[in-house]
Design an enzyme around this catalytic site. Sequence first.
Site, PDB file in Angstrom:
ATOM      1  N   CYS A 131       0.831  -1.207   0.000  1.00 45.32           N
ATOM      2  CA  CYS A 131       0.000   0.000   0.000  1.00 45.32           C
ATOM      3  C   CYS A 131       0.868   1.260   0.000  1.00 45.32           C
ATOM      4  O   CYS A 131       1.977   1.272   0.532  1.00 45.32           O
ATOM      5  CB  CYS A 131      -0.889   0.026   1.235  1.00 45.32           C
ATOM      6  SG  CYS A 131      -1.899  -1.442   1.421  1.00 45.32           S
ATOM      7  N   GLY A 218      -2.028 -13.561 -12.616  1.00 38.79           N
ATOM      8  CA  GLY A 218      -2.429 -14.642 -13.505  1.00 38.79           C
ATOM      9  C   GLY A 218      -1.252 -15.517 -13.890  1.00 38.79           C
ATOM     10  O   GLY A 218      -0.123 -15.343 -13.405  1.00 38.79           O
TER      11      GLY A 218
END
Length: 303
Positions: A131, A218
């Site tokens: 973050c 992915g």
Amino acid sequence: MVDLSVNLAGMIMDNPVVPASGTFGFGKEFKDFYDINMLGSFSFKGTTKEERFGNPTPRIAECTSGMINAVGLQNPGVHHVVEHELVEMKEYFHKRVIANVSGFSVDDYAYTCELLDKEEQVGILEVNVSCPNVHGGGMSFGTSAAAAAEVTKAVKAVTHKPVFIKLSPNVTDIAEIALACEEAGADGICLINTLLGMRIDINKRQPVIANKMGGFSGDAVFPVAVRMVYQVSKACSIPVMGCGGVSSARDVIEMMMAGATAVQVGAANLVNPYACKDIIEALPIECEKLGIVKISDIIGVID
């Protein structure tokens, strides 16, 4: 019969398969597809101190061999999670879960982790340091060894349960940052988070997501994840949870041979809601083919 059990920093799991945070919600969306108690555990939706609506849409798009997203940590906030989500979760998931925590300041992380540490069903705290640090010019906590260590120390000071730091792959030396977290008291490392990516719609002449850039995940990121799991497991003495592009039982075995004690499945859940179920059912078959009797024996077998 193949023994699929693993010991993840004291949390004994029936198998090493863990749906990754951000791809499994709080489990409710998947419990009607199959009995999710077959999972080793799951990492629930990234939780922050305050409720977050997230980024503007579109914020997710398919890419070749993966996806790009900038959801923006949409979540109901830690108080709602404690008062509602975890209470409901006890009805349909009867194992301990992994609480994924995000924050925008050191105090944010400590506050949220302290609350979740008190929850009986939380077995491990997974601290996402990818973050932006609002007090540090917006740079991710996870891109600085010193900043990642600072978050680790702050969280360990107010918690008792194992703390795993989830690291960003968007760095030059992943092992240096992992070591800094270990020295600051981390009980484990989770990696990798998404790679920073971007795609452009050439017909519309604009980025495919509103945030322009986002996290790429992915199948395509799997080799990067394996490499980083290997590097960190060799550099550190604490356990590693591998994550990134895992979509098959053979991927789980490969990640464990690289050094992972448990393996998270992320984007595959969004393509196939039965992904984790299929992987768990295929694991003993693949292990038998490879002569593996106890899956924990293969952790870090690559020199």
